[in-house]
Design a protein around this motif. Structure first.
Motif, PDB file in Angstrom:
ATOM      1  N   MET A   1      14.279  27.295 -43.696  1.00 56.11           N
ATOM      2  CA  MET A   1      13.964  28.538 -44.330  1.00 56.11           C
ATOM      3  C   MET A   1      12.645  29.034 -43.389  1.00 56.11           C
ATOM      4  O   MET A   1      11.742  28.409 -42.995  1.00 56.11           O
ATOM      5  N   ASN A   2      12.939  30.538 -43.308  1.00 49.94           N
ATOM      6  CA  ASN A   2      11.979  31.273 -42.354  1.00 49.94           C
ATOM      7  C   ASN A   2      10.655  31.340 -43.363  1.00 49.94           C
ATOM      8  O   ASN A   2      10.860  31.652 -44.340  1.00 49.94           O
ATOM      9  N   GLN A   3       9.465  31.675 -42.733  1.00 41.50           N
ATOM     10  CA  GLN A   3       8.181  31.979 -43.576  1.00 41.50           C
ATOM     11  C   GLN A   3       7.674  32.924 -42.458  1.00 41.50           C
ATOM     12  O   GLN A   3       7.700  32.843 -41.334  1.00 41.50           O
ATOM     13  N   ILE A   4       6.983  34.017 -43.121  1.00 37.06           N
ATOM     14  CA  ILE A   4       6.063  35.009 -42.511  1.00 37.06           C
ATOM     15  C   ILE A   4       4.789  34.727 -42.965  1.00 37.06           C
ATOM     16  O   ILE A   4       4.348  34.425 -44.179  1.00 37.06           O
ATOM     17  N   GLU A   5       3.879  34.976 -42.046  1.00 37.06           N
ATOM     18  CA  GLU A   5       2.405  34.972 -42.475  1.00 37.06           C
ATOM     19  C   GLU A   5       1.730  36.287 -41.990  1.00 37.06           C
ATOM     20  O   GLU A   5       2.147  36.714 -41.006  1.00 37.06           O
TER      21      GLU A   5
END
Length: 93
Positions: A1-5
Motif C-alpha cells: 500500500m502506498n503512503q503519502i506524507e
C-alpha cells in the motif's frame, strides 16, 4: 500500500473554483504566476504557507462551480500533492 506524507491544510465545505483560483487572475498564463494565488479566495495567507507535497483535506463540494482549468493548474503548480474531499451522498446511489 502506498503512503503519502506532507503538510496538511484543512478547508470546509463548498470551496468553489473561484476560491481555489480567483477569476480576477484569469489573464495569468504561467503556472508559477498562477500558483501565487492558490486558494487565495478561501485563505489569503495560503499561498505563503503552502509548500511542495502539501495535502488539502476538504469538506463537501470541493471544486464546485465552473469548470475552470486554472483551479487544477494552481493546485499542481503550488505543489499540492493530494486533495481528499468528502464525496457528496447523492453520488453514492
Amino acid at each position: 500500500m502506498n503512503q503519502i506524507e506532507g503538510k496538511v491544510f484543512i478547508f470546509g465545505d463548498n470551496i468553489d473554483t473561484d476560491q481555489i483560483y480567483p477569476g480576477r487572475y484569469l489573464e495569468l498564463t504561467e503556472p508559477q504566476d498562477i500558483a501565487a494565488h492558490v486558494m487565495e479566495g478561501a485563505d489569503a495567507t495560503f499561498p505563503s504557507k503552502v509548500s511542495p507535497g502539501a495535502i488539502i483535506i476538504a469538506g463537501k463540494n470541493f471544486g464546485c462551480g465552473s469548470s475552470r482549468e486554472h483551479a487544477v493548474i494552481t493546485l499542481l503548480a503550488a505543489g499540492v500533492r493530494a486533495v481528499v474531499a468528502i464525496l457528496c451522498p447523492h453520488f453514492l446511489s
